[in-house]
Design an enzyme around this catalytic site. Structure first.
Site, PDB file in Angstrom:
ATOM      1  N   ASP A  13     -24.814 -11.550  27.375  1.00  0.00           N
ATOM      2  CA  ASP A  13     -24.200 -12.662  26.650  1.00  0.00           C
ATOM      3  C   ASP A  13     -23.162 -12.030  25.721  1.00  0.00           C
ATOM      4  O   ASP A  13     -23.503 -11.372  24.742  1.00  0.00           O
ATOM      5  CB  ASP A  13     -25.285 -13.400  25.861  1.00  0.00           C
ATOM      6  CG  ASP A  13     -24.740 -14.580  25.039  1.00  0.00           C
ATOM      7  OD1 ASP A  13     -23.547 -14.567  24.707  1.00  0.00           O
ATOM      8  OD2 ASP A  13     -25.532 -15.490  24.724  1.00  0.00           O
ATOM      9  N   LYS A  72     -17.440 -20.545  20.623  1.00  0.00           N
ATOM     10  CA  LYS A  72     -17.206 -19.594  19.537  1.00  0.00           C
ATOM     11  C   LYS A  72     -15.816 -18.958  19.672  1.00  0.00           C
ATOM     12  O   LYS A  72     -14.832 -19.659  19.596  1.00  0.00           O
ATOM     13  CB  LYS A  72     -18.334 -18.556  19.524  1.00  0.00           C
ATOM     14  CG  LYS A  72     -19.730 -19.133  19.812  1.00  0.00           C
ATOM     15  CD  LYS A  72     -20.245 -20.048  18.729  1.00  0.00           C
ATOM     16  CE  LYS A  72     -21.483 -20.836  19.131  1.00  0.00           C
ATOM     17  NZ  LYS A  72     -22.626 -20.065  19.593  1.00  0.00           N
TER      18      LYS A  72
END
Ligand SMILES: *Cc1c(COP(=O)(O)O)cnc(C)c1O
Length: 378
Positions: free
Chosen positions: A169, A194
């Site tokens: 990730d 993000k």
């Protein structure tokens, strides 16, 4: 071509019209010339031209074969987990993102998939944990919120030795600062909410794979599960991506200066930032990252919820929000916000103490940011 140049040119002009900004193909379906004769698009769950551009973009930036876009980071994670079968085992880093912990421990465990959460910062722990049942090693590096760093290259070797896939990730750094596939990872996952989009205005998620077999499987699962990214959100992410390298450079510069400032502050106890020479795996961060990123955490000498609440509500530029990777600075309190559902033992083990404060350092002027922290800590 260097990555910075690729990033700026990542949105290709529209083939049909030449539009320099990728059009938002806000359509559910496509007119066919004859049954099953079409221009490569039949129904937007399966494929959409705007989504296709952002999917190709993320694959190119991560150095993978193909990319898949989802409605959120967790929808992307969920789709990757659907590669698993009953009886398979997942080894995950013990301070994995709270939502990933939750889906593994409350949904996939019910379906007969077991997960072990271990400290992956020591390669010997990973070697000890794997078995013939291990199908996935699930890594975040650096982790949330204590910025632990694990060695992607070494863990990829352990994964190969037992026939498991290594999933990274890469949300915290983005491909501008870390490219896990080049280091041996099989799959990269992102919350595009993000840094990839970067402006706090969209939820998105991505998966990048590097083999034709995984491409076919992911394509099947994406279409079968249906949690795809909308055309407008694909466009927003694409727009954000074009400044990815500039933003990450500035986020990293500011965060390093703030980490150094906090280390010398009398009220601050620990500072967690991979760019500090005192960080446990600073040397690994230097080896596998281009810079140290915009995320950091610190604890207070007065280790109470009250002390942490005071700081997190008194900052003005650092706004209190459950997000990260935004151009503006954000502050959060992991113990009561992002890691609320993490069991107490794991909180203890991973350093999520009452006074821990997490900063997502933005791209504002550094003097203004330090002044803001100064008055809040006072
Ligand atoms: C936010 C986040 C996710 C989940 O993404 P959503 O877009 O919120 O679904 C997954 N992993 C990490 C590291 C994250 O920060």
């Amino acid at each position: 071509m260097k990555l910075e140049t690729k990033i700026v040119h990542i949105s290709k002009p529209d083939e049909l019209t030449g539009a320099i900004s990728t059009p938002i193909y806000q359509t559910s379906s496509y007119v066919q010339e004859a049954p099953d004769v079409n221009k490569g698009f039949a129904y937007s769950r399966t494929a959409n031209p705007t989504r296709k551009v952002v999917e190709e973009a993320i694959a190119e930036l991560e150095g993978g074969l193909s990319g898949f876009a989802f409605a959120s980071g967790l929808a992307a994670t969920d789709c990757v987990l659907k590669l698993l079968n009953q009886g398979d085992e997942v080894i995950a880093v013990n301070d994995v993102y709270g939502g990933t912990y939750r889906i593994l421990s409350t949904v996939y465990n019910r379906l007969g998939i077991t997960s072990k959460f271990i400290d992956t910062t020591e390669i010997k722990n990973v070697k000890e944990a794997v078995s013939s049942k291990t199908r996935f090693i699930w890594l975040e590096t650096p982790t949330n919120p204590t910025l632990k760093v694990s060695d992607i290259e070494e863990i990829a070797k352990v994964a190969k030795s037992v026939g498991a896939l290594l999933i990274v990730d890469n949300t915290f750094l983005s491909p501008a600062l870390q490219r896990p596939i080049e280091l041996g990872a099989d799959i990269v996952v992102h919350s595009g909410t993000k840094y990839l989009s970067g402006h706090g205005d969209v939820l998105s998620g991505f998966v990048v794979v590097n083999t034709p077999e995984l491409t076919e499987e992911l394509k099947y699962l994406q279409n079968t599960s249906g949690g795809v990214l909308s055309p407008f959100d694909s466009w927003l992410t694409l727009r954000g991506l074009q400044t990815l390298h500039l933003r990450l450079e500035k986020h990293s510069q500011n965060a390093l200066k703030i980490a150094e400032y906090l280390v010398s502050h009398p009220k601050v106890d620990k500072v967690y930032y991979p760019g500090l020479k005192t960080h446990k795996n600073h040397d690994i961060a230097v080896k596998q990252q281009k810079a140290f990123g915009g995320m950091l955490s610190f604890s207070l000498k007065e280790d109470t919820l009250d002390a942490a609440f005071k700081v997190t509500t008194r900052t003005k530029l650092f706004v209190l929000a459950e997000n990260l990777g935004d151009v503006r600075s954000l502050v959060s309190h992991p113990a009561t916000m992002t890691h609320k559902s993490t069991p107490v033992e794991i909180k203890k083990e991973t350093g999520i103490q009452d006074s821990l404060i997490r900063l997502s350092v933005g791209i504002e002027n550094i003097d203004d940011l330090i002044q803001d922290l100064e008055q809040a800590l006072a």
